[in-house]
Design a protein around this motif. Structure first.
Motif, PDB file in Angstrom:
ATOM      1  N   ALA A  32       0.808  -1.220   0.000  1.00 50.70           N
ATOM      2  CA  ALA A  32       0.000   0.000   0.000  1.00 50.70           C
ATOM      3  C   ALA A  32       0.840   1.268   0.000  1.00 50.70           C
ATOM      4  CB  ALA A  32      -0.926   0.007   1.214  1.00 50.70           C
ATOM      5  N   ILE A  33       2.137   1.154   0.240  1.00 52.68           N
ATOM      6  CA  ILE A  33       2.976   2.345   0.366  1.00 52.68           C
ATOM      7  C   ILE A  33       3.900   2.474  -0.835  1.00 52.68           C
ATOM      8  CG2 ILE A  33       2.905   2.237   2.878  1.00 52.68           C
ATOM      9  CD1 ILE A  33       5.703   1.054   2.837  1.00 52.68           C
ATOM     10  N   ALA A  34       4.407   3.689  -1.035  1.00 53.27           N
ATOM     11  CA  ALA A  34       5.379   3.926  -2.101  1.00 53.27           C
ATOM     12  C   ALA A  34       6.731   3.346  -1.675  1.00 53.27           C
ATOM     13  CB  ALA A  34       5.509   5.415  -2.378  1.00 53.27           C
ATOM     14  N   ARG A  35       7.350   2.618  -2.580  1.00 54.58           N
ATOM     15  CA  ARG A  35       8.641   2.005  -2.283  1.00 54.58           C
ATOM     16  C   ARG A  35       9.643   2.398  -3.354  1.00 54.58           C
ATOM     17  NH1 ARG A  35       8.493  -3.294  -2.963  1.00 54.58           N
ATOM     18  NH2 ARG A  35       6.400  -3.386  -3.854  1.00 54.58           N
ATOM     19  N   SER A  36      10.851   2.633  -2.923  1.00 59.80           N
ATOM     20  CA  SER A  36      11.922   2.970  -3.856  1.00 59.80           C
ATOM     21  C   SER A  36      13.211   2.326  -3.394  1.00 59.80           C
ATOM     22  CB  SER A  36      12.088   4.493  -3.961  1.00 59.80           C
ATOM     23  OG  SER A  36      12.368   5.040  -2.684  1.00 59.80           O
ATOM     24  N   ASN A  61       4.065   2.519  -6.567  1.00 60.88           N
ATOM     25  CA  ASN A  61       3.345   3.695  -6.098  1.00 60.88           C
ATOM     26  C   ASN A  61       2.455   3.329  -4.912  1.00 60.88           C
ATOM     27  OD1 ASN A  61       4.105   5.840  -7.960  1.00 60.88           O
ATOM     28  ND2 ASN A  61       3.204   4.506  -9.519  1.00 60.88           N
ATOM     29  N   SER A  62       2.130   4.320  -4.098  1.00 60.81           N
ATOM     30  CA  SER A  62       1.308   4.070  -2.923  1.00 60.81           C
ATOM     31  C   SER A  62      -0.167   4.032  -3.292  1.00 60.81           C
ATOM     32  CB  SER A  62       1.544   5.157  -1.870  1.00 60.81           C
ATOM     33  OG  SER A  62       1.094   6.419  -2.354  1.00 60.81           O
ATOM     34  N   ASN A  63      -0.944   3.409  -2.432  1.00 56.97           N
ATOM     35  CA  ASN A  63      -2.400   3.392  -2.562  1.00 56.97           C
ATOM     36  C   ASN A  63      -2.968   3.406  -1.153  1.00 56.97           C
ATOM     37  OD1 ASN A  63      -5.080   3.053  -3.086  1.00 56.97           O
ATOM     38  ND2 ASN A  63      -4.877   1.089  -4.157  1.00 56.97           N
ATOM     39  N   SER A  64      -3.319   4.583  -0.674  1.00 57.48           N
ATOM     40  CA  SER A  64      -3.813   4.732   0.701  1.00 57.48           C
ATOM     41  C   SER A  64      -5.184   4.112   0.903  1.00 57.48           C
ATOM     42  CB  SER A  64      -3.855   6.213   1.082  1.00 57.48           C
ATOM     43  OG  SER A  64      -4.687   6.939   0.192  1.00 57.48           O
ATOM     44  N   ASP A  65      -5.860   3.727  -0.201  1.00 63.26           N
ATOM     45  CA  ASP A  65      -7.193   3.133  -0.102  1.00 63.26           C
ATOM     46  C   ASP A  65      -7.176   1.617  -0.279  1.00 63.26           C
ATOM     47  OD1 ASP A  65      -8.502   5.586   0.298  1.00 63.26           O
ATOM     48  OD2 ASP A  65      -8.442   5.995  -1.856  1.00 63.26           O
ATOM     49  N   LEU A  66      -5.996   1.017  -0.341  1.00 64.47           N
ATOM     50  CA  LEU A  66      -5.923  -0.437  -0.528  1.00 64.47           C
ATOM     51  C   LEU A  66      -6.571  -1.144   0.659  1.00 64.47           C
ATOM     52  CD1 LEU A  66      -4.733  -2.607  -2.470  1.00 64.47           C
ATOM     53  CD2 LEU A  66      -2.793  -2.747  -0.889  1.00 64.47           C
ATOM     54  N   ARG A  67      -7.453  -2.082   0.394  1.00 58.66           N
ATOM     55  CA  ARG A  67      -8.172  -2.802   1.443  1.00 58.66           C
ATOM     56  C   ARG A  67      -8.121  -4.309   1.169  1.00 58.66           C
ATOM     57  NH1 ARG A  67     -11.508   0.005  -1.820  1.00 58.66           N
ATOM     58  NH2 ARG A  67     -13.053  -1.150  -3.049  1.00 58.66           N
ATOM     59  N   TRP A  68      -8.579  -5.055   2.145  1.00 56.01           N
ATOM     60  CA  TRP A  68      -8.563  -6.505   2.031  1.00 56.01           C
ATOM     61  C   TRP A  68      -9.479  -6.997   0.925  1.00 56.01           C
ATOM     62  CZ3 TRP A  68      -8.391  -5.785   7.702  1.00 56.01           C
ATOM     63  CH2 TRP A  68      -7.215  -6.310   8.263  1.00 56.01           C
ATOM     64  N   PRO A  71      -1.631  -6.238  -9.023  1.00 50.99           N
ATOM     65  CA  PRO A  71      -0.560  -5.283  -9.324  1.00 50.99           C
ATOM     66  C   PRO A  71      -0.816  -4.667 -10.699  1.00 50.99           C
ATOM     67  CG  PRO A  71       0.223  -7.525  -9.669  1.00 50.99           C
ATOM     68  CD  PRO A  71      -1.202  -7.640  -9.181  1.00 50.99           C
ATOM     69  N   ILE A  72      -1.075  -3.376 -10.719  1.00 46.21           N
ATOM     70  CA  ILE A  72      -1.420  -2.690 -11.968  1.00 46.21           C
ATOM     71  C   ILE A  72      -0.146  -2.275 -12.681  1.00 46.21           C
ATOM     72  CG2 ILE A  72      -2.717  -0.784 -12.974  1.00 46.21           C
ATOM     73  CD1 ILE A  72      -4.346  -2.932 -11.563  1.00 46.21           C
ATOM     74  N   PRO A  73      -0.038  -2.527 -13.997  1.00 47.11           N
ATOM     75  CA  PRO A  73       1.183  -2.164 -14.725  1.00 47.11           C
ATOM     76  C   PRO A  73       1.479  -0.674 -14.664  1.00 47.11           C
ATOM     77  CG  PRO A  73      -0.342  -3.418 -16.113  1.00 47.11           C
ATOM     78  CD  PRO A  73      -1.058  -3.141 -14.839  1.00 47.11           C
ATOM     79  N   ALA A  74       2.721  -0.345 -14.968  1.00 48.81           N
ATOM     80  CA  ALA A  74       3.169   1.042 -14.865  1.00 48.81           C
ATOM     81  C   ALA A  74       2.353   1.986 -15.741  1.00 48.81           C
ATOM     82  CB  ALA A  74       4.652   1.127 -15.235  1.00 48.81           C
ATOM     83  N   ALA A  75       1.980   1.546 -16.924  1.00 44.52           N
ATOM     84  CA  ALA A  75       1.254   2.425 -17.845  1.00 44.52           C
ATOM     85  C   ALA A  75      -0.081   2.866 -17.280  1.00 44.52           C
ATOM     86  CB  ALA A  75       1.049   1.716 -19.182  1.00 44.52           C
ATOM     87  N   ALA A  76      -0.665   2.058 -16.382  1.00 38.08           N
ATOM     88  CA  ALA A  76      -1.978   2.386 -15.835  1.00 38.08           C
ATOM     89  C   ALA A  76      -1.892   3.292 -14.616  1.00 38.08           C
ATOM     90  CB  ALA A  76      -2.711   1.100 -15.467  1.00 38.08           C
ATOM     91  N   THR A  77      -0.691   3.644 -14.164  1.00 31.86           N
ATOM     92  CA  THR A  77      -0.545   4.469 -12.969  1.00 31.86           C
ATOM     93  C   THR A  77      -0.381   5.943 -13.300  1.00 31.86           C
ATOM     94  OG1 THR A  77       1.883   4.271 -12.872  1.00 31.86           O
ATOM     95  CG2 THR A  77       0.579   2.531 -11.818  1.00 31.86           C
ATOM     96  N   GLN A  78      -0.412   6.288 -14.575  1.00 31.83           N
ATOM     97  CA  GLN A  78      -0.221   7.685 -14.953  1.00 31.83           C
ATOM     98  C   GLN A  78      -1.464   8.521 -14.625  1.00 31.83           C
ATOM     99  OE1 GLN A  78       2.818   8.528 -16.036  1.00 31.83           O
ATOM    100  NE2 GLN A  78       3.346   6.373 -15.764  1.00 31.83           N
ATOM    101  N   PRO A  79      -1.328   9.790 -14.279  1.00 30.36           N
ATOM    102  CA  PRO A  79      -0.040  10.480 -14.112  1.00 30.36           C
ATOM    103  C   PRO A  79       0.651  10.078 -12.820  1.00 30.36           C
ATOM    104  CG  PRO A  79      -1.831  11.926 -13.515  1.00 30.36           C
ATOM    105  CD  PRO A  79      -2.472  10.662 -14.029  1.00 30.36           C
TER     106      PRO A  79
END
Length: 841
Positions: free
Chosen positions: A651-655, A668-675, A711-719
């Motif tokens: 759920a958090i941004a990792r680098s 990328n992070s997703n603060s709304d990720l749920r079970w 896990p959503i591919p990178a292209a779908a995380t834009q912007p």
């Protein structure tokens, strides 16, 4: 007149004596082979007059007739009847009832008689697998329980095992059940250090390899929401509860078991030998001594040895065991050696009010494997290489060195994509050493015969190191080779280390009471905290001097530009509050209600907590009848469970920093990720027939999983940064099925028992309301890079095959497919339309 007075006096005395006879009190103690039994029951036969023993096993029952019969009972022990015969003190020692023990099943945070369970629960005991030797307890479940599928990833000893209870309830999260050993939930991950082999990757090792099957008392399988909801966010895929053995006898007992097993390859591959190869036009290279099975296969040989010691007193119970097993696989250079030790000790304090139980399970495991992978490259793995080798070619040259094939004659360059299978076998080393410890302390304090408090502290720790190498003396095209300053060298080595330390804290308060004969209450409230930590470091090298033979212990001897090192650390915390009530009304109606609240660090900050309720109802329509139909119980349940078996930190941004010090965004992070949550309901019946000779159950269930984590591919995380993101996608995975289980007692006597049992399950699933089209089921081999055979899409079962229909060959020998004229059929057409119209968002 005198006669009348005399008769009256006699009548008065008789009435007075009768009054005295029915007003006497009877007291005494109830015990078993280990000492006094608190909570045992005593009742006057044929009446509702009864009592229970206190913490010292003592009882007093009032208004007992001088000729009354007292019935003494306790769960798991044989009931006993005693004729009072004017006595005022009675001492009773109850004996173990093996038939009754089979009817008591272990569930979450307690146990229950199977006839009083509202959920779909099955249990197998140690007697069900005493004569079966297996490297892992997971394999003991094969064919034993309806709706449970156990699949081993390969024939290797200790290979990974997939356990599915009532099919799949997730697409990208885990589908394996939660495993609980002596009250401690395992973290569910792989205990052995993982990593890719050089010609593909392999499945993780079996997480239950560390348990010695001879230490197991019982294995319970919880299948529906009524039984699994007490585990909340971890119960969507079912729960397996393993209980280990205790000491049973007051006299010291030593037990030793030993077994030997032999194994060989099942069946045969219909391939040509050297003579047939030449007769069918194959090129004869002169040597006809090669047999692929002799080159890489062997007969397996396994030994198992177990030694245990038990001793019990009135206030203590001890069991110690040691085990040693060796298991050589049917492929050369594969095997599993395991050494185990376990300890159980319990002690009573304060006159039996407090009991402290300690358990320790330790295992030292050495896995050895070879190049057997799930996703081979175009060269293939060891088995493929052995089958591909020309049977008229030799393995060794005259000087004892390995023969190398060349398309341009003996003096030509070596063909590095046509490998000598024996050289490949002996050039590769891969072994994993794992040390595993599972320990717990369980303290129980009984305030009285109805109320008790339990505290459980458990630890699960493992340290695993995997070491592998392929020698520089073997040259494989595009594998294990490196270039530095224009110099090419071969050979590759890796050292992978993984350490885990997990902690469990459980507080439970249990209340149990009978309010007359019409209402029984068993209530539980609890709090749990789990802390799972994993860390590791890896080192890899490539490009070694040709003379080196021990790369693992000189891993830094690789080319400097090909030496890699990395490390990681993950931590997951889970906090839970839960409650459960079991009600028995008029001894006919059964109700189970459960609620659990879970909070996890895996979830987004806006969805840390969620609630998981369930309810189960059952009605004993017929019980303990003679004749054709002896008992019949009808069950139904509904509940919600969760699935948190996805990657930590999702759920958090990792680098992470790259090789040149640049900061790379991993996700990328997703603060709304749920079970992911699964709503399930089911109905079932349990029955016994033919004077209790035939017993069985029939169940129907349906599960609906939503908020699927992908896990959503990178292209779908834009912007945003071009990195993947974990997200709950719209859609429902519907999973439903029917289960049947039957058992027939052919012979049931004190000297001989013979049971015949069978089970069947019929499962189906389908994706609904799902807008995606996901390729899966990767194919591997020559010319199959990025090729897939299956899809996940709407209105179709998950992992449906999606391939062109093959129509045969044309005149030139090329394959003809159904779409050669532009005509797709079936799922292929629907899937292609979806692919054009919809994408993740």
């Amino acid at each position: 007149m005198k006669n009348s007075l005399l008769k009256g006096l006699i009548m008065f005395l008789m009435i007075l004596g009768s009054s005295f006879a029915y007003s006497q009190d009877v007291s005494g103690t109830i015990s078993d082979s280990n000492g006094p039994l608190p909570g045992a029951s005593v009742a006057v036969k044929g009446t509702t007059n009864g009592a229970q023993t206190d913490l010292d096993g003592k009882f007093t029952i009032k208004n007992v007739g001088s000729n009354a019969v007292l019935v003494f009972s306790y769960i798991g022990l044989k009931s006993q009847e005693v004729n009072v015969a004017g006595k005022t003190t009675v001492k009773v020692v109850l004996k173990e009832d093996s038939a009754e023990l089979k009817e008591v099943v272990v569930i979450g945070y307690g146990s229950v008689k199977k006839k009083d369970a509202t959920g779909a629960i099955d249990q197998i005991g140690s007697k069900d697998f005493d004569n079966v030797a297996s490297p892992s307890p997971a394999q003991l479940l094969r064919g034993k329980v309806a709706g449970v599928q156990v699949t081993q990833s390969s024939g290797e000893p200790g290979a990974g095992v997939s356990i599915r209870i009532r099919g799949n309830s997730s697409v990208r999260s885990g589908n394996g059940p939660l495993i609980v050993i002596d009250g401690v939930p395992l973290d569910g991950g792989n205990i052995s250090a993982g990593g890719d082999s050089l010609l593909g990757d392999s499945s993780s090792r079996n997480p239950l390899n560390f348990v010695n099957q001879n230490d197991i008392e019982s294995i319970s399988i919880l299948k529906d929401a009524s039984s699994t909801a007490i585990y909340g966010s971890r119960g969507a895929n079912g729960v397996i509860v393993i209980t280990t053995k205790k000491g049973k006898s007051k006299e010291p007992q030593i037990s030793y078991n030993s077994s030997v097993q032999f194994s060989k390859m099942s069946g045969d591959f219909n391939v040509m030998d050297a003579r047939q190869f030449v007769a069918n036009g194959g090129t004869d290279k002169g040597s006809r001594q090669y047999n692929w099975k002799d080159a890489v296969m062997q007969n397996g040989f396994s030994t198992n040895n177990d030694l245990s010691f038990t001793k019990s007193t009135e206030n203590s119970n001890t069991r110690v065991s040691f085990g040693a097993s060796t298991n050589d696989g049917i492929v050369k250079n594969t095997g599993l050696n395991k050494y185990t030790a376990s300890l159980f000790n319990s002690n009573d304090f304060f006159g039996g009010k407090m009991k402290v139980e300690s358990r320790i399970i330790y295992a030292g495991i050495k896995d050895q494997t070879t190049l057997l992978s799930n996703n081979v490259g175009y060269i293939g793995n060891l088995i493929g290489t052995a089958l591909y080798w020309n049977p008229t070619l030799p393995i060794y040259n005259n000087d004892g060195s390995y023969y190398s094939f060349s398309n341009n004659g003996p003096q030509g360059p070596v063909d590095d994509d046509y490998l000598n299978p024996v050289q490949l076998l002996n050039s590769y080393t891969d072994y994993t050493n794992t040390n595993k410890l599972l320990g717990s302390i369980n303290t129980t304090y009984k305030f009285n015969s109805h109320l008790k408090y339990q505290f459980l502290f458990g630890i699960e720790t493992s340290n695993s190191v995997r070491k592998s190498q392929i020698l520089p003396s073997i040259h494989i095209k595009d594998v294990a080779q490196a270039t530095q300053d224009g110099v090419k060298k071969y050979g590759q080595a890796a050292i992978l280390n993984q350490a885990k330390f997990n902690r469990t804290f459980e507080h439970t308060l249990n209340y149990n009471n009978d309010f007359g004969s019409n209402l029984s209450v068993d209530a539980l409230v609890g709090y749990s905290y789990y802390d799972y930590t994993a860390n590791g470091y890896n080192a890899r090298g490539k490009g070694y001097d040709a003379a080196q033979t021990n790369l693992i212990d000189n891993i830094e001897g690789a080319f400097q530009n090909e030496f890699r090192a990395d490390s990681y650390r993950n931590r997951v915390e889970l906090q839970s509050f839960y409650a459960r009530t079991n009600l028995t009304i008029y001894k006919k109606f059964l109700f189970t209600g459960t609620i659990r609240t879970d909070g996890s660090t895996k979830l987004g900050k806006n969805n840390k907590y969620d609630y998981f309720p369930s309810a189960g109802l059952a009605y004993k329509a017929i019980e303990n009848k003679e004749g054709l139909l002896n008992s019949l119980k009808v069950r139904t349940n509904y509940g919600i469970t969760g699935n948190q078996e996805f990657s930590p930190n999702s759920a958090i941004a990792r680098s992470a920093y790259g090789l040149n010090g640049s900061l790379n965004i991993d996700s990328n992070s997703n603060s709304d990720l749920r079970w992911e949550t699964t709503k399930s309901y089911g109905v079932g019946v349990d029955f016994t027939l033919l004077n209790n000779k035939l017993s069985g159950s029939l169940d129907y269930f349906q599960r609906d999983t939503k908020d699927l984590i992908f896990p959503i591919p990178a292209a779908a995380t834009q912007p945003g940064p071009p990195s993947p993101r974990y997200k709950n996608l719209p859609g429902n995975l519907i999973n439903k099925g029917v289960e049947v289980s039957l058992n027939y007692k052919v012979i049931d006597s004190n000297d001989l028992t013979w049971d015949v049992s069978g089970n069947a399950s019929f499962l189906s699933n389908e994706m609904k309301n799902f807008a995606g089209f996901v390729s899966t089921g990767g194919l591997n081999g020559q010319g199959l890079t990025d090729a897939y055979a299956q899809v996940i899409t709407n209105n179709a079962p998950i992992y449906s095959y999606y391939m062109y229909e093959w129509r045969g060959y044309d005149a030139q020998g090329a394959s003809i497919y159904a779409d050669a004229a532009g005509n797709d059929t079936g799922l292929g057409l629907a899937a292609k339309k979806l692919l054009k119209q919809k994408s993740f968002n």
